[in-house]
Design a protein around this motif. Structure first.
Motif, PDB file in Angstrom:
ATOM      1  N   ILE A 225      -9.392  16.446 -33.290  1.00  0.00           N
ATOM      2  CA  ILE A 225      -8.299  17.183 -33.202  1.00  0.00           C
ATOM      3  C   ILE A 225      -9.868  18.397 -31.801  1.00  0.00           C
ATOM      4  O   ILE A 225     -10.403  17.748 -31.723  1.00  0.00           O
ATOM      5  CB  ILE A 225      -8.835  18.692 -34.113  1.00  0.00           C
ATOM      6  CG1 ILE A 225      -7.660  19.313 -34.032  1.00  0.00           C
ATOM      7  CG2 ILE A 225      -9.948  18.623 -34.938  1.00  0.00           C
ATOM      8  CD1 ILE A 225      -7.778  20.835 -35.660  1.00  0.00           C
ATOM      9  N   ILE A 229      -8.380  24.168 -29.801  1.00  0.00           N
ATOM     10  CA  ILE A 229      -7.113  24.255 -30.277  1.00  0.00           C
ATOM     11  C   ILE A 229      -6.708  26.087 -30.143  1.00  0.00           C
ATOM     12  O   ILE A 229      -5.551  26.721 -30.445  1.00  0.00           O
ATOM     13  CB  ILE A 229      -6.439  23.570 -30.995  1.00  0.00           C
ATOM     14  CG1 ILE A 229      -4.872  23.402 -30.194  1.00  0.00           C
ATOM     15  CG2 ILE A 229      -6.819  23.568 -31.715  1.00  0.00           C
ATOM     16  CD1 ILE A 229      -4.439  22.016 -31.582  1.00  0.00           C
ATOM     17  N   ALA A 233      -4.872  25.193 -34.812  1.00  0.00           N
ATOM     18  CA  ALA A 233      -5.891  23.774 -35.760  1.00  0.00           C
ATOM     19  C   ALA A 233      -5.883  23.495 -37.378  1.00  0.00           C
ATOM     20  O   ALA A 233      -5.169  22.646 -37.253  1.00  0.00           O
ATOM     21  CB  ALA A 233      -7.646  24.245 -35.197  1.00  0.00           C
ATOM     22  N   ALA A 263     -12.023  25.173 -35.080  1.00  0.00           N
ATOM     23  CA  ALA A 263     -12.250  23.558 -35.814  1.00  0.00           C
ATOM     24  C   ALA A 263     -13.911  24.069 -37.003  1.00  0.00           C
ATOM     25  O   ALA A 263     -14.029  23.147 -37.555  1.00  0.00           O
ATOM     26  CB  ALA A 263     -13.796  23.187 -34.503  1.00  0.00           C
ATOM     27  N   VAL A 266     -11.087  23.593 -40.206  1.00  0.00           N
ATOM     28  CA  VAL A 266     -10.789  22.610 -40.678  1.00  0.00           C
ATOM     29  C   VAL A 266     -11.515  21.809 -41.527  1.00  0.00           C
ATOM     30  O   VAL A 266     -10.444  21.470 -42.699  1.00  0.00           O
ATOM     31  CB  VAL A 266     -10.664  21.462 -38.722  1.00  0.00           C
ATOM     32  CG1 VAL A 266     -10.474  19.986 -39.814  1.00  0.00           C
ATOM     33  CG2 VAL A 266     -10.036  22.007 -38.554  1.00  0.00           C
TER      34      VAL A 266
END
Length: 527
Positions: A225, A229, A233, A263, A266
């Protein structure tokens, strides 16, 4: 780390306000939690994760562990650190290897996340760990994806299985299955399968990834990933978890300047651990992910363990002993200096290593202005010298320095500055190697530094200055010089100033004690 730079700054500012308080009230805790919530939301951390995170921080900050602490502010920082470690996955999770090789690792993710480059990074990392990986090119949709993997594999020194040209030609499921069989035949203990991505989540991509997983039965499915993003994400991670069900996460592009906080969400949202992190464009910019170390970096507490590991992997202990011996025997040359610089470059980006030091956030401007190309320029100057010139800088006259400058594409001033810096550094290192204290430019002599020659020079300097009268009156100067020559005291002259060690301030000779003084001293000592 650039991706979390803004979040680090915001959190550091929040904790800075706490350090002025001897005791924290409920209002102080609420204000701190509110600032933390804003910082996390601004960094694109998922709203659900932020709510859970701040609730835990507030509950613990108002508990007994802070109320009874000697330093409540530090205790709150520790709580935030613990909670950050928790949302990053808690304990470090290593790769799970198969009992019967080969271990099959499948990479999945969106197009542009950096899967192909990461395949090369992972392969090179595995080689360093003593494995023999094989890369399998199963991304047959993206233009030149197969060619890119072959280039990356060549850079990493790892073979690539690519029976199909790609660009829309070939069956990716068959290539993946045949790649595992090829690894068994060639006795590779790890297979890394690079799969196709799409610009967005779609059913076709998920079906293809699921078919590859079914055909190869991988031991690890790593979801790659992009750390930049944003909030998408979490959505993407959930979609891949439902469609392919990955076993671990790899964060790519952590060196970017985006907010990157998504991030952080996640691992918490998917319940799958982050196993690796990609921190740059080079194949060596890849490391195992440690939640506790990442939390420390975000809070600007440094990452000394990673720094030590990088240094240990780059520096040769035997070579270091040889350099230490040369320093002790005053044989350290520009040749040795060049070898040390090349080892330092081998450890990775110096700017990144400096960024792992505690409090590096306060040196952000200096780190940004640090130019690593200076090391390359220095190497060019030294490499433009002959072996004899590297061993003995006294050979460097004007014509030689001009030749060296032209050979390195630099100026004579650059050469002069390098030689001057080297001689100063070598002098300091020699002093340290002999157990002395170096005199740092711009500072006075260090206590005890005179024991290794510095005091003698100062003494000689002091004698030279006090060898004659410095009066501006010629008649008075002649009288005082005559008195000095005959050993008589000079009227108005200052007595030698004492120092903390009972020596003259300029290193002058101490007066010889008389027999009467010695008798008094023996009586005082009870002899």
């Amino acid at each position: 780390m650039a991706t979390f730079g803004n979040l680090s700054d915001r959190l550091a500012e929040t904790f800075k306000n706490l350090r002025t308080k001897g005791k924290l009230s409920a209002a102080d805790v609420d204000g701190t939690v509110r600032e933390i919530r804003r910082a996390l939301l601004d960094a694109d951390v998922s709203l659900d994760v932020v709510k859970e995170f701040t609730a835990h921080v507030r509950e613990r900050a108002l508990g007994d562990e802070v109320n009874k602490a000697l330093n409540p502010a530090q205790q709150v920082v520790q709580i935030v650190n613990d909670e950050l470690v928790a949302i990053l996955g808690g304990q470090q999770r290593r790769l799970q290897f198969a009992k019967n090789p080969p271990t099959v690792i499948m990479l999945a993710g969106l197009q542009g996340a950096g899967k192909t480059t990461l395949a090369g990074k992972l392969a090179k990392w595995l080689v360093k760990e003593g494995h023999t990986p094989l890369l399998v090119a199963s991304d047959l949709q993206r233009p030149n994806a197969v060619n890119q993997l072959q280039v990356v594999g060549g850079q990493a020194g790892v073979p690539v299985y690519a029976p199909e040209p790609g660009n829309g030609v070939g069956d990716p499921v068959k290539v993946a299955k045949d790649g595992v069989a090829q690894a068994q035949r060639a006795q590779h203990d790890v297979v890394i399968i690079d799969t196709a991505g799409r610009l967005g989540v779609d059913a076709e991509m998920m079906k293809q990834a699921a078919n590859i997983r079914k055909a190869t039965n991988p031991d690890e499915v790593l979801f790659v990933i992009d750390a930049m993003i944003g909030q998408d994400a979490v959505t993407t991670a959930k979609a891949f978890q439902a469609g392919v069900d990955f076993t671990g996460v790899v964060l790519s592009k952590l060196d970017g300047d985006a907010r990157g906080g998504a991030a952080l969400s996640v691992a918490s949202v998917t319940g799958r651990p982050i196993i690796f992190a990609s921190t740059g464009e080079g194949l060596d910019d890849f490391e195992a992910f440690h939640p506790d170390r990442m939390a420390s970096r975000i809070l600007d507490l440094g990452d000394i363990l990673t720094l030590i590991e990088q240094a240990q992997s780059a520096f040769d202990e035997e070579e270091a002993m040889k350099v230490a011996e040369k320093l002790a025997t005053e044989q350290f040359t520009l040749e040795d200096f060049l070898a040390q610089m090349q080892q330092l470059r081998g450890a990775g980006s110096i700017k990144k290593m400096l960024g792992m030091l505690p409090g590096a956030g306060g040196m952000k401007q200096q780190l940004e202005n640090f130019d690593e190309r200076e090391i390359v320029r220095t190497e060019a100057i030294i490499q433009s010298m002959t072996p004899a010139e590297r061993k003995n800088t006294k050979l460097l006259n004007g014509s030689r320095r001009l030749r060296i400058a032209r050979g390195a594409g630099m100026t004579v001033t650059d050469v002069n500055q390098l030689v001057q810096r080297f001689e100063q550094a070598a002098k300091m290192m020699k002093t340290v190697a002999r157990g002395g204290m170096p005199q740092i430019p711009g500072m006075g002599p260090m206590p005890g530094g005179g024991a290794h020659g510095g005091g003698k020079r100062q003494a000689a300097k002091g004698k030279k200055k006090s060898s004659g009268s410095r009066s501006g009156n010629p008649a008075k100067r002649a009288t005082e010089n005559a008195a000095i020559a005959e050993g008589r005291p000079v009227a108005g002259a200052q007595a030698p100033a004492g120092s903390g060690f009972g020596l003259g301030a300029k290193g002058g000779a101490a007066p010889t004690p008389s027999a009467e003084d010695l008798a008094k001293m023996q009586k005082l000592l009870g002899r």
